[in-house]
Design a protein around this motif. Structure first.
Motif, PDB file in Angstrom:
ATOM      1  N   ALA A 263       0.881  -1.180   0.193  1.00  0.00           N
ATOM      2  CA  ALA A 263      -0.039  -0.084   0.118  1.00  0.00           C
ATOM      3  C   ALA A 263       0.713   1.410   0.183  1.00  0.00           C
ATOM      4  O   ALA A 263       0.630   2.403  -0.629  1.00  0.00           O
ATOM      5  CB  ALA A 263      -0.850  -0.057   1.182  1.00  0.00           C
ATOM      6  N   ALA A 264       1.971   1.128   0.869  1.00  0.00           N
ATOM      7  CA  ALA A 264       3.016   2.460   0.818  1.00  0.00           C
ATOM      8  C   ALA A 264       3.501   2.793  -0.682  1.00  0.00           C
ATOM      9  O   ALA A 264       3.604   3.677  -0.742  1.00  0.00           O
ATOM     10  CB  ALA A 264       3.808   2.249   2.048  1.00  0.00           C
ATOM     11  N   SER A 265       3.801   1.804  -1.328  1.00  0.00           N
ATOM     12  CA  SER A 265       4.689   1.766  -2.490  1.00  0.00           C
ATOM     13  C   SER A 265       3.463   2.418  -3.372  1.00  0.00           C
ATOM     14  O   SER A 265       3.996   3.339  -4.147  1.00  0.00           O
ATOM     15  CB  SER A 265       5.143   0.268  -3.159  1.00  0.00           C
ATOM     16  N   PHE A 266       2.304   2.205  -3.360  1.00  0.00           N
ATOM     17  CA  PHE A 266       1.341   2.858  -4.338  1.00  0.00           C
ATOM     18  C   PHE A 266       1.290   4.191  -3.979  1.00  0.00           C
ATOM     19  O   PHE A 266       1.191   5.202  -4.727  1.00  0.00           O
ATOM     20  CB  PHE A 266      -0.091   2.356  -4.429  1.00  0.00           C
ATOM     21  N   THR A 267       1.252   4.494  -2.771  1.00  0.00           N
ATOM     22  CA  THR A 267       1.009   5.953  -2.312  1.00  0.00           C
ATOM     23  C   THR A 267       2.164   6.879  -2.752  1.00  0.00           C
ATOM     24  O   THR A 267       1.931   7.918  -3.044  1.00  0.00           O
ATOM     25  CB  THR A 267       1.093   6.074  -0.665  1.00  0.00           C
ATOM     26  N   CYS A 268       3.514   6.338  -2.949  1.00  0.00           N
ATOM     27  CA  CYS A 268       4.733   7.348  -3.135  1.00  0.00           C
ATOM     28  C   CYS A 268       4.557   7.494  -4.527  1.00  0.00           C
ATOM     29  O   CYS A 268       5.298   8.359  -5.230  1.00  0.00           O
ATOM     30  CB  CYS A 268       5.973   6.300  -2.824  1.00  0.00           C
ATOM     31  N   GLU A 269       3.792   6.754  -5.390  1.00  0.00           N
ATOM     32  CA  GLU A 269       3.638   7.032  -6.860  1.00  0.00           C
ATOM     33  C   GLU A 269       2.770   8.297  -7.297  1.00  0.00           C
ATOM     34  O   GLU A 269       2.884   8.602  -8.649  1.00  0.00           O
ATOM     35  CB  GLU A 269       3.264   5.599  -7.526  1.00  0.00           C
ATOM     36  N   SER A 270       2.189   8.924  -6.453  1.00  0.00           N
ATOM     37  CA  SER A 270       1.543  10.190  -6.846  1.00  0.00           C
ATOM     38  C   SER A 270       1.465  10.961  -5.757  1.00  0.00           C
ATOM     39  O   SER A 270       1.945  10.682  -4.695  1.00  0.00           O
ATOM     40  CB  SER A 270       0.206   9.758  -7.362  1.00  0.00           C
ATOM     41  N   PHE A 271       1.283  12.381  -6.098  1.00  0.00           N
ATOM     42  CA  PHE A 271       1.079  13.257  -5.099  1.00  0.00           C
ATOM     43  C   PHE A 271      -0.167  13.208  -4.173  1.00  0.00           C
ATOM     44  O   PHE A 271      -1.059  12.609  -4.728  1.00  0.00           O
ATOM     45  CB  PHE A 271       1.021  14.977  -5.630  1.00  0.00           C
ATOM     46  N   GLY A 272      -0.096  13.274  -2.880  1.00  0.00           N
ATOM     47  CA  GLY A 272      -1.092  13.333  -2.188  1.00  0.00           C
ATOM     48  C   GLY A 272      -1.705  11.657  -2.103  1.00  0.00           C
ATOM     49  O   GLY A 272      -1.017  10.782  -2.401  1.00  0.00           O
ATOM     50  N   PRO A 273      -2.941  11.521  -1.874  1.00  0.00           N
ATOM     51  CA  PRO A 273      -3.492  10.061  -1.860  1.00  0.00           C
ATOM     52  C   PRO A 273      -4.143   9.767  -3.319  1.00  0.00           C
ATOM     53  O   PRO A 273      -4.787   8.655  -3.471  1.00  0.00           O
ATOM     54  CB  PRO A 273      -4.638  10.518  -0.961  1.00  0.00           C
ATOM     55  N   GLU A 274      -3.691  10.566  -4.407  1.00  0.00           N
ATOM     56  CA  GLU A 274      -4.446  10.422  -5.686  1.00  0.00           C
ATOM     57  C   GLU A 274      -4.173   8.700  -6.122  1.00  0.00           C
ATOM     58  O   GLU A 274      -5.268   8.215  -6.465  1.00  0.00           O
ATOM     59  CB  GLU A 274      -3.427  10.917  -6.653  1.00  0.00           C
ATOM     60  N   LYS A 275      -3.328   8.236  -5.967  1.00  0.00           N
ATOM     61  CA  LYS A 275      -3.065   6.827  -6.485  1.00  0.00           C
ATOM     62  C   LYS A 275      -3.797   5.808  -5.571  1.00  0.00           C
ATOM     63  O   LYS A 275      -4.541   5.083  -5.970  1.00  0.00           O
ATOM     64  CB  LYS A 275      -1.736   6.452  -6.403  1.00  0.00           C
ATOM     65  N   LEU A 276      -3.907   6.327  -4.152  1.00  0.00           N
ATOM     66  CA  LEU A 276      -4.626   5.224  -3.213  1.00  0.00           C
ATOM     67  C   LEU A 276      -6.148   5.311  -3.496  1.00  0.00           C
ATOM     68  O   LEU A 276      -6.924   4.156  -3.354  1.00  0.00           O
ATOM     69  CB  LEU A 276      -4.520   5.854  -1.772  1.00  0.00           C
ATOM     70  N   VAL A 277      -6.702   6.436  -4.038  1.00  0.00           N
ATOM     71  CA  VAL A 277      -8.249   6.637  -4.239  1.00  0.00           C
ATOM     72  C   VAL A 277      -8.635   5.696  -4.968  1.00  0.00           C
ATOM     73  O   VAL A 277      -9.771   5.152  -5.048  1.00  0.00           O
ATOM     74  CB  VAL A 277      -8.585   8.036  -4.449  1.00  0.00           C
TER      75      VAL A 277
END
Ligand code: AMP
Length: 297
Positions: A263-277
């Motif tokens: 989950a953390a790795s995905f968070t690092c791939e965009s600004f803010g929570p964009e990717k997580l959403v």
């Protein structure tokens, strides 16, 4: 209730990294936590915002399946704001400005309906607020974990040590572990916290992965290797969200650490929570399999 309850900050962040700058993006420890946790279990958020909090952001959380019943809006109040600037080495960042605003005097009062979650996470926020929630969920919630950061270790150290003694687990990064214990070695710092009464101790080491001391076991998980980190803000919180939600759905700590890492790795791939959403459990599984394959090579 089932699943995880999280209390923490909800706010707007201004973020500067080598990849650029974004102003006033949705952030806060509880937001990142909940957006990752919702992929694995039910999650409810406890937090406070001001009147300037955008309706669309409440909708975003609800549409993601997050229970926002305990989100309080202070009339006339201003939402928490944080401005961070990352160094070229993204493990390092400076806080340019932090305005606690309504978070500064948040005095959470949980409704009866939200006092018996089996898993509770006291995410980054004032230690006083974390202790207040701890009182309200005990003894009904058997598993309470917490996170903290340098600001609170400096200003509310006694309270942080009280949390160490009275919760079931602590999730913190290596510099925080060093600061809290005065011990530079991660394993030794973890052991010291266990001696002081901590339950499980999870120490995050950024791009070097994480290490956990639980019972008489030690787990070590490498980070998922990323060729480009756009913005690491919230990586620690989304790590904790996935970790707690996997525990809440019956997983073991080792499995929970793997999910947190992904989950953390995905968070690092965009600004803010964009990717997580937009993330799905399928995306997580694919990357989990890749990491497992790399670990066995
Ligand atoms: P992380 O990168 O995992 O440490 O989390 C970053 C998030 O923590 C950002 O979205 C900030 O809004 C939030 N944050 C920064 N400073 C604080 C603080 N003093 N208390 C609570 N939340 C904070």
């Amino acid at each position: 209730m089932s699943g995880v309850l999280v209390v923490g900050s909800i706010g707007y962040d201004t973020i500067e990294t080598a990849a650029g700058r974004r102003d006033d993006v949705l952030g806060g420890s509880a937001v990142y936590f909940a957006l990752a946790a919702r992929l694995f279990s039910e999650v409810a958020i406890v937090g406070v915002v001001g009147e300037d909090f955008r309706n669309g952001d409440v909708e975003l959380l609800r549409n993601a399946g997050v229970d926002t019943t305990c989100l309080t809006t202070v009339p006339g109040g201003k939402t928490f704001r944080w401005h961070g600037r990352y160094h070229d080495d993204m493990n390092d960042r400076d806080t340019v400005q932090v305005d606690l605003n309504v978070l500064g005097c948040f005095d959470p009062e949980l409704p009866e309906s939200h006092r018996d979650f089996p898993y509770v996470f006291l995410a980054n926020g004032s230690t006083a607020m974390q202790l207040k929630v701890l009182e309200q969920v005990r003894p009904a919630s058997p598993k309470v974990y917490f996170d903290t950061m340098n600001l609170w270790i400096e200003t509310e150290r006694e309270g942080v040590m009280k949390l160490v003694r009275h919760t079931d687990g602590v999730v913190l990064n290596d510099s925080e572990a060093r600061m809290l214990t005065g011990i530079p070695n991660t394993v030794a710092a973890g052991r010291y916290l266990v001696e002081q009464g901590a339950g499980d101790v999870v120490v995050k080491k950024g791009e070097h992965g994480c290490i956990a001391l639980w019972g008489d076991r030690i787990s070590v998980i490498p980070a998922y290797p990323l060729a480009e980190v756009v913005d690491p803000t919230g990586a620690g919180d989304s790590f904790a969200g996935a970790l707690m939600a996997v525990l809440a759905s019956g997983g073991e700590l080792h499995e929970a650490l793997m999910a947190g890492t992904i989950a953390a790795s995905f968070t690092c791939e965009s600004f803010g929570p964009e990717k997580l959403v937009d993330l799905t459990i399928g995306d997580i599984r694919t990357r989990l399999n890749e990491l497992a394959a790399m670990m066995s090579e």
